[in-house]
Design a protein around this motif. Sequence first.
Motif, PDB file in Angstrom:
ATOM      1  N   ILE A 186       0.846  -1.192   0.000  1.00  0.00           N
ATOM      2  CA  ILE A 186       0.000   0.000   0.000  1.00  0.00           C
ATOM      3  C   ILE A 186       0.884   1.246   0.000  1.00  0.00           C
ATOM      4  CG2 ILE A 186      -1.633   1.360   1.354  1.00  0.00           C
ATOM      5  CD1 ILE A 186      -2.911  -1.209   2.232  1.00  0.00           C
ATOM      6  N   LYS A 187       0.550   2.170  -0.891  1.00  0.00           N
ATOM      7  CA  LYS A 187       1.283   3.438  -0.973  1.00  0.00           C
ATOM      8  C   LYS A 187       0.297   4.581  -0.807  1.00  0.00           C
ATOM      9  CE  LYS A 187       4.689   1.529  -4.098  1.00  0.00           C
ATOM     10  NZ  LYS A 187       5.272   1.544  -5.430  1.00  0.00           N
ATOM     11  N   VAL A 188       0.625   5.528   0.057  1.00  0.00           N
ATOM     12  CA  VAL A 188      -0.216   6.702   0.266  1.00  0.00           C
ATOM     13  C   VAL A 188       0.181   7.751  -0.764  1.00  0.00           C
ATOM     14  CG1 VAL A 188      -0.832   8.537   1.870  1.00  0.00           C
ATOM     15  CG2 VAL A 188      -0.455   6.210   2.718  1.00  0.00           C
ATOM     16  N   ARG A 189      -0.790   8.205  -1.498  1.00  0.00           N
ATOM     17  CA  ARG A 189      -0.534   9.253  -2.492  1.00  0.00           C
ATOM     18  C   ARG A 189      -0.902  10.601  -1.888  1.00  0.00           C
ATOM     19  NH1 ARG A 189      -3.129   6.661  -7.945  1.00  0.00           N
ATOM     20  NH2 ARG A 189      -1.853   4.774  -7.954  1.00  0.00           N
ATOM     21  N   LYS A 190       0.082  11.416  -1.639  1.00  0.00           N
ATOM     22  CA  LYS A 190      -0.155  12.731  -1.047  1.00  0.00           C
ATOM     23  C   LYS A 190      -0.753  13.661  -2.099  1.00  0.00           C
ATOM     24  CE  LYS A 190       3.476  12.253   2.332  1.00  0.00           C
ATOM     25  NZ  LYS A 190       4.664  12.819   2.944  1.00  0.00           N
ATOM     26  N   ASN A 191      -1.638  14.512  -1.636  1.00  0.00           N
ATOM     27  CA  ASN A 191      -2.264  15.539  -2.482  1.00  0.00           C
ATOM     28  C   ASN A 191      -3.031  14.970  -3.659  1.00  0.00           C
ATOM     29  OD1 ASN A 191      -1.123  17.545  -0.808  1.00  0.00           O
ATOM     30  ND2 ASN A 191       0.778  17.401  -1.949  1.00  0.00           N
ATOM     31  N   ILE A 192      -3.526  13.756  -3.546  1.00  0.00           N
ATOM     32  CA  ILE A 192      -4.258  13.149  -4.662  1.00  0.00           C
ATOM     33  C   ILE A 192      -5.520  13.942  -5.008  1.00  0.00           C
ATOM     34  CG2 ILE A 192      -5.611  11.526  -3.272  1.00  0.00           C
ATOM     35  CD1 ILE A 192      -5.067   9.479  -5.581  1.00  0.00           C
ATOM     36  N   THR A 193      -6.110  14.597  -4.010  1.00  0.00           N
ATOM     37  CA  THR A 193      -7.332  15.351  -4.281  1.00  0.00           C
ATOM     38  C   THR A 193      -7.068  16.653  -5.037  1.00  0.00           C
ATOM     39  OG1 THR A 193      -7.246  16.383  -2.101  1.00  0.00           O
ATOM     40  CG2 THR A 193      -8.588  14.391  -2.332  1.00  0.00           C
ATOM     41  N   TYR A 245     -10.921  14.253  -9.164  1.00  0.00           N
ATOM     42  CA  TYR A 245     -11.546  13.935  -7.876  1.00  0.00           C
ATOM     43  C   TYR A 245     -12.428  15.066  -7.337  1.00  0.00           C
ATOM     44  CZ  TYR A 245      -8.289  10.061  -7.897  1.00  0.00           C
ATOM     45  OH  TYR A 245      -7.605   8.930  -8.247  1.00  0.00           O
ATOM     46  N   ASN A 246     -12.641  16.126  -8.099  1.00  0.00           N
ATOM     47  CA  ASN A 246     -13.414  17.272  -7.614  1.00  0.00           C
ATOM     48  C   ASN A 246     -14.805  16.903  -7.120  1.00  0.00           C
ATOM     49  OD1 ASN A 246     -11.359  19.041  -8.006  1.00  0.00           O
ATOM     50  ND2 ASN A 246     -12.234  20.043  -9.782  1.00  0.00           N
ATOM     51  N   THR A 247     -15.450  15.945  -7.773  1.00  0.00           N
ATOM     52  CA  THR A 247     -16.839  15.646  -7.399  1.00  0.00           C
ATOM     53  C   THR A 247     -16.980  15.038  -6.004  1.00  0.00           C
ATOM     54  OG1 THR A 247     -16.715  13.530  -8.566  1.00  0.00           O
ATOM     55  CG2 THR A 247     -17.624  15.404  -9.776  1.00  0.00           C
ATOM     56  N   ILE A 248     -15.898  14.559  -5.415  1.00  0.00           N
ATOM     57  CA  ILE A 248     -16.029  14.041  -4.044  1.00  0.00           C
ATOM     58  C   ILE A 248     -16.336  15.167  -3.064  1.00  0.00           C
ATOM     59  CG2 ILE A 248     -14.553  12.047  -4.487  1.00  0.00           C
ATOM     60  CD1 ILE A 248     -12.378  13.388  -2.814  1.00  0.00           C
TER      61      ILE A 248
END
Length: 65
Positions: free
Chosen positions: A5-12, A17-20
């Motif tokens: 598992i890798k955490v992707r920083k600043n993915i948003t 991904y705007n609709t989230i």
Amino acid sequence: MLNNIKVRKNITENPIYNTIFSTEEVNRLVKQGIPFRDAYKAVSQMVKTSTFSKTHLAEYVHEEV
């Protein structure tokens, strides 16, 4: 499995991904006095027409001030 598992920083930050953030936008509009149904319809229309863009995260709060 967890080792992969890798955490992707600043993915948003990626506009895909705007609709989230659409629920937060509806909440923000309701706090401004817009009836929920109208706010939901407005944000829904923006999402459908690809004109929705998230507001700055600092504007989304869940605490009463």
